[in-house]
Motif scaffolding. Structure first.
Motif, short mmCIF file in Angstrom:
data_model
loop_
_atom_site.label_atom_id
_atom_site.label_comp_id
_atom_site.label_asym_id
_atom_site.label_seq_id
_atom_site.Cartn_x
_atom_site.Cartn_y
_atom_site.Cartn_z
N ASP A 97 -2.50 -35.66 -14.19
CA ASP A 97 -3.42 -35.36 -13.11
C ASP A 97 -2.75 -35.57 -11.75
O ASP A 97 -1.56 -35.89 -11.68
N ARG A 126 -12.56 -29.05 -15.25
CA ARG A 126 -11.55 -29.18 -14.21
C ARG A 126 -10.43 -28.17 -14.45
O ARG A 126 -9.96 -28.02 -15.57
N VAL A 128 -6.74 -27.10 -14.47
CA VAL A 128 -5.45 -27.78 -14.55
C VAL A 128 -4.36 -26.71 -14.65
O VAL A 128 -4.41 -25.84 -15.52
#
Length: 160
Positions: A97, A126, A128
């Motif tokens: 992250d 999320r 990524v």
């Protein structure tokens, strides 16, 4: 003396792009400017040999074609990464992250790359970047799916 390396606080990752920029090499614009400057400031009593001019023109053409090939290769790489990103849907991945910590989750969908952005996997809502994924594992399949697959393959074996 050598200095020991500390921890990886804020690990950096590179983002793939389709742009090919090399500041350490001349591009076609620089080459063309040099060619024009050579013609402008040549000695009128001793003009540039026509064979030299043809060689320089051929070199310019080669530089242009090599830049086109490099751009096409970068586009193909981005396309390949986008198409392989689809294979990650449903798989468990580990990624780094923004703080440098490892996170794990299941890929629910994938956003394909464009000329300006890298493909992204949607993990737990999320986005990524694909370049941040460090590990891919097969997700655990439910027992009913395994049983269905086994009975289907058994049925097709007896039909042969």
């Amino acid at each position: 003396m050598t200095t020991p390396v500390g921890g990886m606080a804020g690990a950096a990752t590179a983002t793939a792009t389709t742009q090919v920029d090399r500041n350490d090499q001349m591009g076609k614009d620089t080459f063309l400017k040099l060619l024009v400057a050579q013609m402008r400031y040549q000695d009128p009593s001793q003009p540039v040999d026509s064979s030299q001019m043809m060689a320089q023109t051929a070199t310019f053409t080669q530089v242009e074609k090599l830049e086109e090939i490099a751009q096409q290769n970068a586009s193909l790489l981005a396309l390949q990464r986008s198409s392989s990103a689809g294979a990650l849907v449903g798989r468990t991945v580990t990624y780094t992250d923004d703080s440098g910590a490892s996170q794990t989750g299941v890929v629910t969908s994938v956003r394909l790359a464009t000329d300006n952005s890298e493909a992204q996997a949607m993990i737990g809502g999320r986005a990524v970047a694909m370049g941040r994924i460090t590990e891919v594992a097969a997700s655990a399949t439910p027992a009913s799916a395994t049983t269905t697959t086994a009975s289907t393959s058994t049925g097709s074996s007896s039909a042969s």
